[in-house]
Motif scaffolding. Structure first.
Motif, PDB file in Angstrom:
ATOM      1  N   TYR A   1       4.800  -2.282  -5.553  1.00  0.00           N
ATOM      2  CA  TYR A   1       4.624  -1.227  -6.562  1.00  0.00           C
ATOM      3  C   TYR A   1       3.352  -1.424  -7.388  1.00  0.00           C
ATOM      4  O   TYR A   1       2.793  -0.499  -7.945  1.00  0.00           O
ATOM      5  CB  TYR A   1       5.858  -1.198  -7.491  1.00  0.00           C
ATOM      6  CG  TYR A   1       5.858  -2.269  -8.559  1.00  0.00           C
ATOM      7  CD1 TYR A   1       5.348  -2.012  -9.838  1.00  0.00           C
ATOM      8  CD2 TYR A   1       6.348  -3.556  -8.295  1.00  0.00           C
ATOM      9  CE1 TYR A   1       5.344  -2.992 -10.815  1.00  0.00           C
ATOM     10  CE2 TYR A   1       6.339  -4.531  -9.259  1.00  0.00           C
ATOM     11  CZ  TYR A   1       5.837  -4.244 -10.519  1.00  0.00           C
ATOM     12  OH  TYR A   1       5.827  -5.213 -11.484  1.00  0.00           O
ATOM     13  N   LYS A   2       2.866  -2.713  -7.472  1.00  0.00           N
ATOM     14  CA  LYS A   2       1.686  -2.997  -8.273  1.00  0.00           C
ATOM     15  C   LYS A   2       0.414  -2.333  -7.708  1.00  0.00           C
ATOM     16  O   LYS A   2      -0.511  -2.051  -8.456  1.00  0.00           O
ATOM     17  CB  LYS A   2       1.452  -4.517  -8.358  1.00  0.00           C
ATOM     18  CG  LYS A   2       2.549  -5.256  -9.116  1.00  0.00           C
ATOM     19  CD  LYS A   2       2.204  -6.740  -9.180  1.00  0.00           C
ATOM     20  CE  LYS A   2       3.240  -7.495  -9.976  1.00  0.00           C
ATOM     21  NZ  LYS A   2       2.926  -8.946 -10.092  1.00  0.00           N
ATOM     22  N   ILE A   3       0.416  -2.129  -6.397  1.00  0.00           N
ATOM     23  CA  ILE A   3      -0.798  -1.574  -5.765  1.00  0.00           C
ATOM     24  C   ILE A   3      -0.492  -0.221  -5.117  1.00  0.00           C
ATOM     25  O   ILE A   3      -1.136   0.187  -4.154  1.00  0.00           O
ATOM     26  CB  ILE A   3      -1.348  -2.549  -4.708  1.00  0.00           C
ATOM     27  CG1 ILE A   3      -0.251  -2.918  -3.687  1.00  0.00           C
ATOM     28  CG2 ILE A   3      -1.903  -3.814  -5.370  1.00  0.00           C
ATOM     29  CD1 ILE A   3      -0.763  -3.754  -2.539  1.00  0.00           C
ATOM     30  N   ASP A   4       0.509   0.417  -5.637  1.00  0.00           N
ATOM     31  CA  ASP A   4       0.945   1.684  -5.053  1.00  0.00           C
ATOM     32  C   ASP A   4       0.058   2.834  -5.541  1.00  0.00           C
ATOM     33  O   ASP A   4       0.287   3.405  -6.607  1.00  0.00           O
ATOM     34  CB  ASP A   4       2.410   1.936  -5.420  1.00  0.00           C
ATOM     35  CG  ASP A   4       2.975   3.146  -4.689  1.00  0.00           C
ATOM     36  OD1 ASP A   4       2.328   3.558  -3.697  1.00  0.00           O
ATOM     37  OD2 ASP A   4       4.013   3.663  -5.112  1.00  0.00           O
ATOM     38  N   ARG A   5      -1.006   3.133  -4.765  1.00  0.00           N
ATOM     39  CA  ARG A   5      -1.879   4.274  -5.011  1.00  0.00           C
ATOM     40  C   ARG A   5      -2.477   4.678  -3.670  1.00  0.00           C
ATOM     41  O   ARG A   5      -2.457   3.910  -2.701  1.00  0.00           O
ATOM     42  CB  ARG A   5      -2.945   3.973  -6.058  1.00  0.00           C
ATOM     43  CG  ARG A   5      -3.921   2.913  -5.707  1.00  0.00           C
ATOM     44  CD  ARG A   5      -5.049   2.823  -6.762  1.00  0.00           C
ATOM     45  NE  ARG A   5      -5.853   4.042  -6.790  1.00  0.00           N
ATOM     46  CZ  ARG A   5      -6.279   4.608  -7.907  1.00  0.00           C
ATOM     47  NH1 ARG A   5      -5.977   4.079  -9.085  1.00  0.00           N
ATOM     48  NH2 ARG A   5      -7.029   5.691  -7.873  1.00  0.00           N
ATOM     49  N   PRO A   6      -3.023   5.908  -3.534  1.00  0.00           N
ATOM     50  CA  PRO A   6      -3.502   6.390  -2.234  1.00  0.00           C
ATOM     51  C   PRO A   6      -4.606   5.489  -1.656  1.00  0.00           C
ATOM     52  O   PRO A   6      -5.461   4.976  -2.373  1.00  0.00           O
ATOM     53  CB  PRO A   6      -4.053   7.779  -2.546  1.00  0.00           C
ATOM     54  CG  PRO A   6      -3.345   8.194  -3.784  1.00  0.00           C
ATOM     55  CD  PRO A   6      -3.126   6.941  -4.582  1.00  0.00           C
ATOM     56  N   PHE A   7      -4.551   5.298  -0.323  1.00  0.00           N
ATOM     57  CA  PHE A   7      -5.590   4.538   0.392  1.00  0.00           C
ATOM     58  C   PHE A   7      -5.667   5.068   1.810  1.00  0.00           C
ATOM     59  O   PHE A   7      -4.825   5.857   2.254  1.00  0.00           O
ATOM     60  CB  PHE A   7      -5.253   3.036   0.377  1.00  0.00           C
ATOM     61  CG  PHE A   7      -4.038   2.690   1.188  1.00  0.00           C
ATOM     62  CD1 PHE A   7      -4.125   2.393   2.553  1.00  0.00           C
ATOM     63  CD2 PHE A   7      -2.764   2.664   0.589  1.00  0.00           C
ATOM     64  CE1 PHE A   7      -2.989   2.083   3.282  1.00  0.00           C
ATOM     65  CE2 PHE A   7      -1.640   2.362   1.320  1.00  0.00           C
ATOM     66  CZ  PHE A   7      -1.742   2.069   2.684  1.00  0.00           C
ATOM     67  N   PHE A   8      -6.658   4.618   2.537  1.00  0.00           N
ATOM     68  CA  PHE A   8      -6.729   4.949   3.969  1.00  0.00           C
ATOM     69  C   PHE A   8      -7.290   3.733   4.725  1.00  0.00           C
ATOM     70  O   PHE A   8      -7.997   2.893   4.164  1.00  0.00           O
ATOM     71  CB  PHE A   8      -7.612   6.182   4.224  1.00  0.00           C
ATOM     72  CG  PHE A   8      -9.066   6.027   3.853  1.00  0.00           C
ATOM     73  CD1 PHE A   8      -9.998   5.532   4.781  1.00  0.00           C
ATOM     74  CD2 PHE A   8      -9.519   6.389   2.595  1.00  0.00           C
ATOM     75  CE1 PHE A   8     -11.330   5.399   4.441  1.00  0.00           C
ATOM     76  CE2 PHE A   8     -10.856   6.260   2.254  1.00  0.00           C
ATOM     77  CZ  PHE A   8     -11.781   5.762   3.172  1.00  0.00           C
ATOM     78  N   GLY A   9      -6.879   3.643   5.994  1.00  0.00           N
ATOM     79  CA  GLY A   9      -7.365   2.570   6.865  1.00  0.00           C
ATOM     80  C   GLY A   9      -8.544   3.051   7.693  1.00  0.00           C
ATOM     81  O   GLY A   9      -8.621   4.217   8.075  1.00  0.00           O
ATOM     82  N   ILE A  10      -9.462   2.139   7.988  1.00  0.00           N
ATOM     83  CA  ILE A  10     -10.668   2.493   8.742  1.00  0.00           C
ATOM     84  C   ILE A  10     -11.201   1.248   9.435  1.00  0.00           C
ATOM     85  O   ILE A  10     -11.088   0.129   8.908  1.00  0.00           O
ATOM     86  CB  ILE A  10     -11.740   3.115   7.804  1.00  0.00           C
ATOM     87  CG1 ILE A  10     -12.947   3.627   8.607  1.00  0.00           C
ATOM     88  CG2 ILE A  10     -12.166   2.121   6.743  1.00  0.00           C
ATOM     89  CD1 ILE A  10     -13.947   4.403   7.751  1.00  0.00           C
ATOM     90  N   SER A  11     -11.749   1.428  10.634  1.00  0.00           N
ATOM     91  CA  SER A  11     -12.335   0.280  11.332  1.00  0.00           C
ATOM     92  C   SER A  11     -13.607  -0.159  10.610  1.00  0.00           C
ATOM     93  O   SER A  11     -14.264   0.624   9.904  1.00  0.00           O
ATOM     94  CB  SER A  11     -12.655   0.640  12.784  1.00  0.00           C
ATOM     95  OG  SER A  11     -13.719   1.576  12.846  1.00  0.00           O
TER      96      SER A  11
END
Length: 851
Positions: free
Chosen positions: A821-831
């Motif tokens: 929950y501490k790092i629960d914010r939008p992100f995306f994965g990428i090479s």
């Protein structure tokens, strides 16, 4: 009758059998030995030696001596290419080798280990020499060693030993060759040509190992011993060169005199080169200059010396340059150039000297042209080439800015003129242009007329149509005897010149028909654009009248003056020229940003020249009128300026670079622009320009980066930063051009990216700290984080170390719920590769659209 025929047949058969058995290679008889010896010497080896001499002659003719260096003893160009078995450089040497092999195979009489044909050692010697000149030195060495091993009593044993050492020398075994030749001379004490060959070979080996004193001793013996005049002339010439290399000019001249004394007994190239080398050694302090010049002039006038005028003219020019007669020296250097000499070193020296002469009188544009020509005659990327190239590159800026200053000065002078003066100026110019065109048109017309008459005369001479009236025996090809040609000539004259009176100076008549030549006779050859150039109004219309345009021209001119002042001061140490340019700048109402640097640079030049009064005037002016400037602070407190000053350009650059490392790219760009203007003319400016280009690339992407780097390469070409920028354009920029994305599914290195649009630095730092603590608590030691600026409105917090795109996309799932929950914010994965592409080309939107 039949019985008699049978007897003859039996007798013939018996004699044939006797000859065949008697001439067998395995039969050691008088007949056999002499048959094979004579056949070998006068058939096979005779033809082999002819082929060998032909190949050696072609080798000598193809070789070009470099008289600027110590000549090699032997005229043979050593090539770097490797010769494979069965290959050859010269067909004549191949034929000679084949003949030598044939002699051994068909006429060798090796019976019980002993050779009974006395010509076989000659065959092996020919075999080795043919391989030697074909540059197959190892097989040649085998042939010479075979003679020494099998034929120790041969009359050619000394030659075999000498040729073996020549071959060792070609294989870079110089010390071994010297040792063996010394042994030969001590044991055998050879005479005549053997002694000349041995000592000349030893001399070459000593030259190869840079032992010139020892080489001098051996070449002297060789020159005395040889009976070949060509060799004698060459050896004495090399002796002179060795003395020159040892800086003994008097002894060198004695050796060159011996070459000159041989006169027509040697090739004329040696003779003239000896004269040239003596001329180089002439003592201008003690020698008879008048006599020396007369000698050079005599060489110049000798018809036999025409092929060598390039070197003779060069030496005459050297005489005049030594006598400070630069104009005459220039004439003779140009004469040497116009001979179209094949000696590229000589041509390069002519061009370089002319370039230096123009450089010394501050004619940098012409000097640059001469340096360009110099480089065309030099080996590319050699040390001398690089020296000239650097000198030429240093002239690029001065040639450019001198051109700008000259053109803009001319325009501004026209702007200042009154209308009447302008009109008169261009009327004079147009009149001059018309005269030039008239002269050119006249030249072309005469040339065309000559061509027509030549063609007509040629045709008429063939059909005998040019004949005088009267006796045909006195027939002539003189064109006045042909009515058709005369009529044609009259019409052409009228067409070109008009109806002229038969008076002096008829070409410059003022009549209307005469002036037709200048205005209308060649109208068909003048296009409308060319006609404009004869119109005064055309030029008057080009003069700028808009104040903004005039101001822009003035600013450009003043900036050129400033740059020229810096270049002359810093690069060329031409303080008078630098002072002139700075003074011109200050007298022409320059921009404020240029005034103070120009005055400070003038002050520093006056300090260098020891002109204390001027230094004090400028110092007081700068301190009084610009008390808050960096220059005033330096002048007021020089001791503090010696220490590291926070306001110094170097300190400011270091602080700005720290901001770059902290990814404060927008601030870096603004500060670089500010400092570039502040430190205008300082050597720190190119550093700020390059730093700005890096910051632009990191903030705005590839295209902006490429443009910025190109500007640095163009505007600061001669600086270290400009060279670095050009290197980036030539190499690494190509690896950044591709903006296509790869398939993330195959990637083995991936990242997780959190986006922060327009967020404060505090918020970003706080999240990164939380992220680091979470990763540490979860004990994922293979993961790391960073803050990466994407654009001025967007920043990334990036997690590195993921091994697949699935792991990156499910990043938060690897944490327990109490940490997640501490790092629960939008992100995306990428090479990793795609992330690099996104950062370089700033195409995140395109990547997200294709996910």
């Amino acid at each position: 009758m039949a019985l008699k025929t049978v007897k003859y047949f039996i007798l013939l058969t018996a004699i044939s059998a006797l000859l065949i058995t008697g001439c067998s290679r395995k039969n050691d008889s008088f007949i056999s030995r002499n048959y094979h010896a004579v056949t070998t010497e006068y058939n096979i080896l005779y033809n082999g030696n002819i082929a060998f001499e032909k190949g050696r002659k072609s080798l000598n003719e193809a070789y070009r001596d470099n008289y600027w260096e110590i000549l090699p003893i032997e005229r043979m160009q050593i090539l770097d290419e490797v010769i494979l078995p069965g290959q050859s450089k010269n067909a004549d040497f191949t034929l000679a080798e084949e003949k030598a092999v044939k002699a051994v195979q068909k006429h060798g009489m090796n019976i019980q280990g002993k050779e009974h044909n006395p010509q076989i050692d000659e065959a092996y010697l020919l075999l080795g020499k043919s391989r030697y000149f074909d540059q197959r030195f190892v097989p040649a060495l085998e042939a010479f060693n075979y003679i020494l091993y099998k034929y120790p009593a041969s009359s050619n044993i000394n030659q075999a030993r000498i040729w073996r050492e020549k071959t060792n020398m070609r294989l870079e075994n110089d010390e071994l060759a010297i040792k063996n030749l010394k042994t030969l001379i001590e044991q055998v004490e050879p005479k005549g040509q053997d002694l000349a060959d041995a000592t000349s070979t030893m001399a070459q080996a000593y030259i190869n190992i840079k032992s010139l004193d020892s080489a001098l001793t051996q070449i002297s013996i060789a020159a005395e011993a040889t009976k070949n005049r060509f060799e004698e002339g060459r050896y004495y010439f090399i002796k002179g060169q060795l003395y020159n290399a040892l800086e003994d000019k008097d002894s060198a001249n004695i050796a060159f005199d011996k070459v000159i004394d041989l006169n027509r007994k040697i090739p004329r190239k040696y003779l003239i080169s000896a004269h040239v080398e003596k001329a180089k050694n002439f003592n201008y302090e003690k020698g008879n200059k008048q006599e020396f010049l007369e000698h050079l002039k005599k060489l110049e006038k000798d018809r036999e010396n025409r092929p060598f005028l390039d070197h003779i003219y060069h030496q005459v020019a050297q005489y005049y340059i030594n006598q400070k007669q630069d104009s005459l020296a220039t004439v003779y250097y140009n004469k040497s150039i116009r001979t179209n000499s094949s000696d590229k070193i000589l041509m390069a020296r002519n061009y370089e000297i002319l370039g230096d002469m123009n450089f010394d009188v501050n004619n940098y544009k012409l000097a640059g042209a001469y340096y360009d020509s110099t480089m065309t005659k030099m080996v590319e990327n050699s040390k001398p080439y690089r020296i000239i190239k650097r000198k030429r590159e240093n002239l690029d800026d001065v040639i450019y800015y001198e051109g700008v200053a000259e053109v803009n000065d001319s325009i501004l002078n026209l702007v200042k003129m009154g209308e009447f003066d302008r009109a008169r100026f261009f009327e004079d110019y147009v009149a001059k242009l018309k005269l030039e065109r008239e002269a050119e048109a006249e030249r072309l017309a005469i040339q065309e007329q000559k061509a027509i008459l030549s063609q007509n005369n040629s045709g008429q001479a063939q059909n005998n149509s040019f004949k005088p009236k009267g006796n045909s025996a006195n027939a002539s090809s003189f064109y006045f005897y042909n009515d058709q040609t005369v009529a044609y000539g009259k019409n052409e004259f009228l067409r070109i010149w008009g109806d002229r009176e038969n008076t002096d100076n008829w070409r410059w008549s003022d009549g209307s028909k005469a002036t037709q030549f200048a205005t209308t006779s060649n109208a068909e050859n003048l296009n409308p654009e060319n006609n404009k150039l004869l119109d005064v109004d055309f030029y008057l219309a080009q003069i700028p009248s808009d104040e903004k345009e005039i101001d822009s021209i003035s600013k450009e001119r003043n900036f050129a003056y400033y740059q020229l002042g810096l270049i002359y001061k810093e690069k060329f140490k031409e303080y008078d020229l630098a002072k002139s340019r700075f003074t011109d700048l200050l007298n022409n109402n320059p921009e404020k940003r240029l005034i103070l640097p120009a005055k400070y640079n003038l002050l520093k030049m006056y300090e260098t020249l020891g002109r204390t009064a001027e230094v004090n005037i400028l110092k007081n002016e700068i301190i009084t009128n610009y008390p808050d400037s960096r220059y005033a602070q330096i002048l007021s407190n020089p001791e503090a300026a010696l220490a590291k000053d926070e306001s110094s350009p170097k300190s400011i650059y270091e602080n700005t670079y720290k901001q770059f490392e902290a990814q404060e790219f927008e601030s870096v760009i603004k500060k670089c622009v500010e400092y570039i203007n502040t430190f205008e003319g300082d050597e720190i400016v190119p550093k700020f320009e390059l730093l700005k280009a890096f910051a632009v690339g990191r903030l705005h992407g590839f295209e902006a980066y490429k443009k910025a780097i190109n500007e640095v390469a163009v505007n600061y070409a001669n600086t270290e930063e400009g060279i670095q920028a050009q290197s980036i354009l030539d190499t690494s920029i190509k690896g950044l051009e591709n903006s296509e994305f790869e398939d993330d599914l195959t990637a083995t290195k991936c990242k997780v990216v959190y986006q922060f649009p327009s967020a404060s630095k505090t918020e970003i730092d706080t999240f990164k700290k939380t992220l680091d603590e979470t990763i540490e608590l979860a004990k994922y030691n293979n993961l790391s984080t960073s803050i990466d600026v994407y654009s001025k409105d967007k920043t990334f917090v990036v997690v590195h170390g993921l091994r697949s795109i699935e792991a990156a996309k499910g990043f938060t799932d690897i944490f327990p719920s109490e940490l997640k929950y501490k790092i629960d914010r939008p992100f995306f994965g990428i090479s990793t590769n795609n992330y690099r592409t996104v950062q370089i080309h700033k195409n995140l939107q395109a990547y997200m659209a294709n996910k």
